[in-house]
Write an enzyme that holds these catalytic residues in place. Structure first.
Site, mmCIF file in Angstrom:
data_model
loop_
_atom_site.group_PDB
_atom_site.id
_atom_site.type_symbol
_atom_site.label_atom_id
_atom_site.label_comp_id
_atom_site.label_asym_id
_atom_site.label_seq_id
_atom_site.Cartn_x
_atom_site.Cartn_y
_atom_site.Cartn_z
ATOM 1 N N THR A 178 -27.421 -29.023 48.419
ATOM 2 C CA THR A 178 -26.623 -30.003 49.171
ATOM 3 C C THR A 178 -27.572 -31.051 49.723
ATOM 4 O OG1 THR A 178 -25.106 -28.244 49.823
ATOM 5 C CG2 THR A 178 -24.966 -30.322 51.031
ATOM 6 N N LYS B 109 -18.945 -32.329 48.754
ATOM 7 C CA LYS B 109 -19.551 -31.205 49.484
ATOM 8 C C LYS B 109 -19.726 -31.535 50.975
ATOM 9 C CE LYS B 109 -21.851 -27.472 50.442
ATOM 10 N NZ LYS B 109 -21.154 -26.218 50.658
ATOM 11 N N LYS C 258 -28.267 -29.806 58.971
ATOM 12 C CA LYS C 258 -28.686 -30.791 57.944
ATOM 13 C C LYS C 258 -27.462 -31.461 57.325
ATOM 14 C CE LYS C 258 -28.893 -29.092 54.007
ATOM 15 N NZ LYS C 258 -28.733 -28.713 52.627
HETATM 16 P P1 NAD Z 1 -32.758 -20.996 51.416
HETATM 17 O O1 NAD Z 1 -33.589 -21.671 52.421
HETATM 18 O O2 NAD Z 1 -32.386 -19.565 51.582
HETATM 19 O O3 NAD Z 1 -33.409 -21.148 49.961
HETATM 20 C C1 NAD Z 1 -34.108 -22.281 49.531
HETATM 21 C C2 NAD Z 1 -35.326 -21.794 48.763
HETATM 22 O O4 NAD Z 1 -36.020 -22.935 48.239
HETATM 23 C C3 NAD Z 1 -36.317 -21.022 49.638
HETATM 24 O O5 NAD Z 1 -36.552 -19.739 49.079
HETATM 25 C C4 NAD Z 1 -37.564 -21.895 49.629
HETATM 26 O O6 NAD Z 1 -38.760 -21.151 49.684
HETATM 27 C C5 NAD Z 1 -37.406 -22.609 48.307
HETATM 28 N N1 NAD Z 1 -38.184 -23.845 48.203
HETATM 29 C C6 NAD Z 1 -38.401 -24.797 49.142
HETATM 30 N N2 NAD Z 1 -39.163 -25.777 48.640
HETATM 31 C C7 NAD Z 1 -39.454 -25.425 47.360
HETATM 32 C C8 NAD Z 1 -40.210 -26.042 46.326
HETATM 33 N N3 NAD Z 1 -40.827 -27.206 46.511
HETATM 34 N N4 NAD Z 1 -40.287 -25.401 45.136
HETATM 35 C C9 NAD Z 1 -39.671 -24.216 44.933
HETATM 36 N N5 NAD Z 1 -38.941 -23.578 45.880
HETATM 37 C C10 NAD Z 1 -38.846 -24.197 47.072
HETATM 38 O O7 NAD Z 1 -31.430 -21.888 51.272
HETATM 39 P P2 NAD Z 1 -30.011 -21.460 50.639
HETATM 40 O O8 NAD Z 1 -29.166 -20.902 51.711
HETATM 41 O O9 NAD Z 1 -30.253 -20.727 49.376
HETATM 42 O O10 NAD Z 1 -29.420 -22.916 50.321
HETATM 43 C C11 NAD Z 1 -29.890 -23.693 49.220
HETATM 44 C C12 NAD Z 1 -29.013 -24.945 49.133
HETATM 45 O O11 NAD Z 1 -27.642 -24.556 48.941
HETATM 46 C C13 NAD Z 1 -29.035 -25.803 50.403
HETATM 47 O O12 NAD Z 1 -29.013 -27.152 50.054
HETATM 48 C C14 NAD Z 1 -27.759 -25.398 51.130
HETATM 49 O O13 NAD Z 1 -27.282 -26.431 51.967
HETATM 50 C C15 NAD Z 1 -26.831 -25.108 49.963
HETATM 51 N N6 NAD Z 1 -25.753 -24.125 50.233
HETATM 52 C C16 NAD Z 1 -26.018 -22.938 50.851
HETATM 53 C C17 NAD Z 1 -24.976 -22.036 51.078
HETATM 54 C C18 NAD Z 1 -25.213 -20.718 51.766
HETATM 55 O O14 NAD Z 1 -24.215 -20.052 52.115
HETATM 56 N N7 NAD Z 1 -26.443 -20.284 51.990
HETATM 57 C C19 NAD Z 1 -23.694 -22.342 50.658
HETATM 58 C C20 NAD Z 1 -23.460 -23.543 50.002
HETATM 59 C C21 NAD Z 1 -24.502 -24.430 49.787
#
Ligand code: NAD
Length: 294
Positions: A93, A168, A243
């Site tokens: 997102t 979204k 965010k």
């Molecule tokens: P998270 O923080 O659990 O996972 C993100 C991952 O990306 C982490 O493991 C981090 O180490 C990794 N990362 C960061 N920089 C990186 C890089 N340069 N290279 C490789 N890996 C890297 O976040 P999440 O909850 O999995 O959410 C991910 C996305 O999905 C976000 O944009 C969030 O807004 C969206 N989202 C999350 C949910 C939810 O319920 N968690 C639901 C819908 C949408």
């Protein structure tokens, strides 16, 4: 068997990868945190470039626009080195303009890219029932769809590049406001001596019903899988919700639109985050509502 590179193996990325692997796809995963690829059950990529090397599909599931820009366009960014036949799917997102910027650069290189953010949370990712809102060309959408169908139930083409992110952000404005409203009502019911389960049983069949209540209840008990039953372990973190609300605020400003409930939700989440709760699930906002009433 599709060869897929997957970058970002966090709360959402891991269960999404698990589904791809279980369906027979060959997945190389990369995260800056070591060991998450093992948890997801995919092959290990040493770098983002390694994950993108030789694949037919590249998926990113990263925290915010900054990381997405870095991975595609930054120093050592993967965009320039991808084969021309790769379909790029960014599920993070991020801001509409960031999605459009990266899409334009991909298009200039002859690559198909879609923004495909998701709804449904970690439980939806585990169950393969996510909703994907997909912005990009019809051709890009058709190429991405079979892969997205492995991870989700509803795959919807929302229009041009960036429109997936626009939808979204609108979804999460509604989610934040309804989570706060649900929390306020649950705390008031508590104070009035109403049993939480009783309130749930009535409202889940009444006009106050919402996903925040019936799938993600912020009070422990009625929805056993909700983060409220696990000390608000995310799930979807408060920092991520903040965010998204800031992105929605910016998008509203860009259209000279007044969105007062989103503004108020943003202030409450910022306050909750300042108190050191950024890593708690966003449904933990109920704790702030309780505290404010003390
Ligand atoms: P998270 O923080 O659990 O996972 C993100 C991952 O990306 C982490 O493991 C981090 O180490 C990794 N990362 C960061 N920089 C990186 C890089 N340069 N290279 C490789 N890996 C890297 O976040 P999440 O909850 O999995 O959410 C991910 C996305 O999905 C976000 O944009 C969030 O807004 C969206 N989202 C999350 C949910 C939810 O319920 N968690 C639901 C819908 C949408």
């Amino acid at each position: 068997m599709s060869k897929i590179g997957f970058i970002g193996l966090g709360n959402m990325g891991r269960p999404m990868v698990s589904r791809l692997v279980k369906s027979g796809c060959s997945v190389k995963g990369f995260d800056i945190v070591e060991g998450l690829d093992q948890a997801a059950g995919c092959q290990t990529a040493a770098t983002a470039k390694d994950a993108a090397d030789g694949v037919k599909v590249l998926i990113t599931m990263l925290p915010s626009g900054k990381e997405v820009r870095d991975v595609y366009l930054g120093n050592g960014g993967v965009l320039a080195s991808l084969d021309a036949n790769v379909i790029i799917i960014d599920c993070s997102t991020i801001a509409v303009e960031t999605a459009c910027e990266i899409n334009a650069k991909a298009t200039a290189l002859g690559l198909d890219m879609v923004d495909a953010p998701v709804s449904g949370g970690v439980a939806g990712a585990e169950a393969g029932t996510l909703t994907f809102m997909v912005g990009g060309t019809r051709g890009g959408f058709e190429r991405a769809k079979p892969i997205l169908q492995i991870m989700g139930e509803n795959i919807i083409h929302t229009g041009v590049a960036g429109s997936g992110e626009a939808v979204k952000l609108c979804n999460n404005m509604m989610l934040a406001v309804s989570m706060i409203g649900t929390s306020e009502a649950l705390v008031l019911a508590e104070r009035l001596g109403v049993d939480c389960q009783t309130l749930f049983d009535v409202v889940s069949r009444s006009t106050g019903q919402s996903w925040a209540l019936t799938s993600y209840c912020p009070a422990p008990g009625p929805v056993p899988k909700s983060p409220a039953n696990k000390e608000f372990k995310p799930g979807f973190s408060t920092a991520m919700m903040l965010k998204d609300l800031r992105l929605a605020q910016r998008a509203g400003q860009s259209q000279f639109l007044s969105i007062p409930l989103t503004e108020a939700a943003c202030q409450l989440y910022a306050d909750f985050d300042r108190r050191g709760n950024g890593e708690l699930d966003f449904s933990g906002i109920i704790e702030l509502i309780r505290d404010m009433g003390r």
